[in-house]
Design an enzyme around this catalytic site. Structure first.
Site, PDB file in Angstrom:
ATOM      1  N   GLU A  91     -73.175 -38.030 -32.845  1.00 21.15           N
ATOM      2  CA  GLU A  91     -72.396 -38.562 -31.729  1.00 21.15           C
ATOM      3  C   GLU A  91     -72.136 -37.515 -30.663  1.00 21.15           C
ATOM      4  O   GLU A  91     -72.015 -36.324 -30.960  1.00 21.15           O
ATOM      5  CB  GLU A  91     -71.054 -39.090 -32.252  1.00 21.15           C
ATOM      6  N   CYS A 104     -69.159 -33.546 -24.780  1.00 20.76           N
ATOM      7  CA  CYS A 104     -68.879 -32.911 -26.069  1.00 20.76           C
ATOM      8  C   CYS A 104     -70.082 -33.191 -26.973  1.00 20.76           C
ATOM      9  O   CYS A 104     -70.415 -34.351 -27.212  1.00 20.76           O
ATOM     10  CB  CYS A 104     -67.593 -33.520 -26.626  1.00 20.76           C
ATOM     11  N   CYS A 111     -70.997 -32.202 -41.544  1.00 15.23           N
ATOM     12  CA  CYS A 111     -70.446 -30.845 -41.522  1.00 15.23           C
ATOM     13  C   CYS A 111     -70.091 -30.453 -42.946  1.00 15.23           C
ATOM     14  O   CYS A 111     -69.630 -31.289 -43.727  1.00 15.23           O
ATOM     15  CB  CYS A 111     -69.200 -30.784 -40.639  1.00 15.23           C
ATOM     16  N   CYS A 115     -62.830 -29.484 -43.611  1.00 12.66           N
ATOM     17  CA  CYS A 115     -61.441 -29.423 -43.130  1.00 12.66           C
ATOM     18  C   CYS A 115     -60.738 -30.725 -43.527  1.00 12.66           C
ATOM     19  O   CYS A 115     -61.281 -31.819 -43.366  1.00 12.66           O
ATOM     20  CB  CYS A 115     -61.402 -29.221 -41.617  1.00 12.66           C
ATOM     21  N   CYS A 118     -60.381 -33.870 -40.959  1.00 11.89           N
ATOM     22  CA  CYS A 118     -61.466 -34.181 -40.033  1.00 11.89           C
ATOM     23  C   CYS A 118     -62.380 -35.281 -40.574  1.00 11.89           C
ATOM     24  O   CYS A 118     -62.759 -35.267 -41.748  1.00 11.89           O
ATOM     25  CB  CYS A 118     -62.274 -32.909 -39.769  1.00 11.89           C
ATOM     26  N   CYS A 334     -61.080 -36.247 -30.618  1.00 14.39           N
ATOM     27  CA  CYS A 334     -61.411 -35.090 -31.459  1.00 14.39           C
ATOM     28  C   CYS A 334     -61.301 -35.424 -32.926  1.00 14.39           C
ATOM     29  O   CYS A 334     -60.300 -35.987 -33.366  1.00 14.39           O
ATOM     30  CB  CYS A 334     -60.401 -33.976 -31.228  1.00 14.39           C
TER      31      CYS A 334
HETATM   32  N1  SAH Z   1     -66.625 -27.115 -36.281  1.00 15.35           N
HETATM   33  C1  SAH Z   1     -66.018 -26.753 -35.038  1.00 15.35           C
HETATM   34  C2  SAH Z   1     -66.181 -27.771 -33.923  1.00 15.35           C
HETATM   35  C3  SAH Z   1     -65.951 -29.232 -34.223  1.00 15.35           C
HETATM   36  S1  SAH Z   1     -64.351 -29.922 -34.261  1.00 15.35           S
HETATM   37  C4  SAH Z   1     -64.554 -26.447 -35.243  1.00 15.35           C
HETATM   38  O1  SAH Z   1     -64.026 -26.763 -36.288  1.00 15.35           O
HETATM   39  O2  SAH Z   1     -63.944 -25.852 -34.354  1.00 15.35           O
HETATM   40  C5  SAH Z   1     -63.533 -29.747 -32.723  1.00 15.35           C
HETATM   41  C6  SAH Z   1     -62.009 -29.660 -32.910  1.00 15.35           C
HETATM   42  O3  SAH Z   1     -61.417 -30.909 -33.312  1.00 15.35           O
HETATM   43  C7  SAH Z   1     -61.621 -28.660 -33.990  1.00 15.35           C
HETATM   44  O4  SAH Z   1     -60.563 -27.864 -33.549  1.00 15.35           O
HETATM   45  C8  SAH Z   1     -61.174 -29.573 -35.107  1.00 15.35           C
HETATM   46  O5  SAH Z   1     -60.346 -28.941 -36.026  1.00 15.35           O
HETATM   47  C9  SAH Z   1     -60.472 -30.664 -34.354  1.00 15.35           C
HETATM   48  N2  SAH Z   1     -60.237 -31.870 -35.159  1.00 15.35           N
HETATM   49  C10 SAH Z   1     -60.922 -32.295 -36.238  1.00 15.35           C
HETATM   50  N3  SAH Z   1     -60.408 -33.450 -36.704  1.00 15.35           N
HETATM   51  C11 SAH Z   1     -59.384 -33.780 -35.894  1.00 15.35           C
HETATM   52  C12 SAH Z   1     -58.491 -34.894 -35.817  1.00 15.35           C
HETATM   53  N4  SAH Z   1     -58.584 -35.917 -36.663  1.00 15.35           N
HETATM   54  N5  SAH Z   1     -57.577 -34.904 -34.836  1.00 15.35           N
HETATM   55  C13 SAH Z   1     -57.519 -33.895 -33.926  1.00 15.35           C
HETATM   56  N6  SAH Z   1     -58.345 -32.847 -33.920  1.00 15.35           N
HETATM   57  C14 SAH Z   1     -59.270 -32.777 -34.890  1.00 15.35           C
END
Ligand code: SAH
Length: 356
Positions: A91, A104, A111, A115, A118, A334
């Site tokens: 996406e 973006c 991934c 986390c 996420c 995000c």
């Molecule tokens: N792998 C990289 C880039 C992808 S995520 C990273 O982790 O930085 C981009 C951002 O969105 C990251 O800061 C991630 O932690 C955040 N993110 C992931 N899930 C989210 C959610 N459900 N709500 C808000 N931010 C989120």
């Protein structure tokens, strides 16, 4: 299947042309056709001889991403689900703002960093994207916007961890930022976001001039370890020491992303700890109130709690910005990007807000 010409490295390109007694500037010309003029056929490349065009046609294809789905949010945000040649999907999200148009993009299918909050993490890592698949997201998204609008900013904040796919990501960055034969977006307008892979951060800052964003999300080792398994490999302390020693150009700051999770990391004490942690680092903080998605057990804090967190940082002199959710109604905000999962669930439940 003929090989995709956009997958050729510069060396392979010049070797191919040298064998055919072509002058060396041809490589640049062809790349201009591919990346600046977004050509989809060799026939368009009218400053090449017919013989060369025919030979290129015989030997190579010009790969494209398929738009599998396209959803537009009420706020103008557009989410693309792109199909790749092997059937996988990724996406990208196009975010229009008053004076900028940001895309973006993803760097991996799924991934592997797990986390806790996420959506992409739920997929696990399927594979790395190639440089051309990373770049093609920009080329395909550009084709859908009107001629007078251009994508002005690119953020590597979609699916995947860009620094875990270092070689292909930096090759893509070269194509994105090169002004002579590439897409020509200034590195000042490109931001790469990482979970915090220390050796690759150091390498990236030595080799490119793009902006760095680091996903922090907690101000102590214990909590960060719970939210981000990567903290076991590169603990907060090591990550912040690395940030302190980076040779940052004057006035350049590192962005720290902090997803705000209700009752988990959103207290005033957490904000104060964050202030302490960032002392001495030229930084700004992007607070991202959690964007809920199916399958998550977290919630977004109330607005006044978000404001209180923001104020603690602000009053301590930290530059802080709370990110408004964009494209929330189409699951494009995000951390909501899920690739195939998105296709499947949207298909079954029919969209509530997006118009497919
Ligand atoms: N792998 C990289 C880039 C992808 S995520 C990273 O982790 O930085 C981009 C951002 O969105 C990251 O800061 C991630 O932690 C955040 N993110 C992931 N899930 C989210 C959610 N459900 N709500 C808000 N931010 C989120």
């Amino acid at each position: 299947m003929k090989p995709n010409i956009k997958e050729l490295s510069f060396q392979e390109f010049t070797a191919f042309l040298a064998k055919r007694k072509q002058p060396s500037f041809r490589a640049k010309q062809i790349r201009q056709w591919l990346f600046q003029k977004r050509a989809t056929s060799f026939a368009e490349m009218t400053n090449l001889s017919r013989g060369l065009r025919e030979e290129l046609e015989e030997r190579f294809s010009i790969g494209r991403l398929r738009i599998v789905r396209f959803a537009e949010s009420q706020d103008g945000t557009i989410k693309f689900l792109f199909g790749l040649a092997d059937g996988a999907s990724i996406e990208s999200v196009l975010i229009p703002e008053a004076r900028r148009l940001t895309l973006c993009i993803s760097t991996q299918v799924g991934c592997g960093f797990g986390c806790a909050f996420c959506a992409t993490a739920l997929l696990g890592l399927k594979r790395n994207l190639t440089a051309s698949e990373i770049v093609d997201q920009i080329l395909e998204a550009s084709r859908t916007v009107s001629a007078e609008r251009r994508i002005t900013h690119v953020v590597l904040m979609g699916m995947g961890e860009p620094l875990a796919n270092y070689a292909q990501t930096t090759e893509a960055l070269e194509i994105i930022t090169d002004g002579e034969w590439g897409i020509g977006i200034s590195p000042r307008r490109v931001t790469l976001s990482t979970v915090g892979l220390v050796p690759q951060i150091e390498k990236l800052m030595a080799e490119t001039r793009v902006n760095l964003a680091i996903s922090l999300h907690a101000a102590n080792e214990r909590l960060r370890g719970e939210l981000m398994p990567v903290n076991r490999k590169y603990p907060l302390k090591q990550l912040l020491d690395c940030c302190r020693s980076l040779p940052l150009p004057r006035r350049k700051r590192i962005t720290f992303e902090y997803v705000l999770l209700g009752n988990v990391n959103d207290s005033e004490q957490d904000a104060q700890d964050l202030v302490k942690l960032l002392k001495g680092i030229p930084s700004k903080v992007n607070v991202i109130p959690f964007n809920p998605h199916p399958g998550s057990r977290y919630f977004r804090p109330e607005d006044d709690r978000i404001t209180r967190f923001q104020n603690v940082l602000h009053d301590a002199g930290v530059q802080v910005n709370v990110r408004r959710p964009r494209g929330d109604d189409i699951q494009a905000a995000c951390g909501q990007l899920q690739g195939e999962e998105f296709a499947r669930t949207r298909h079954e439940t029919k969209s509530t807000a997006g118009d497919f």
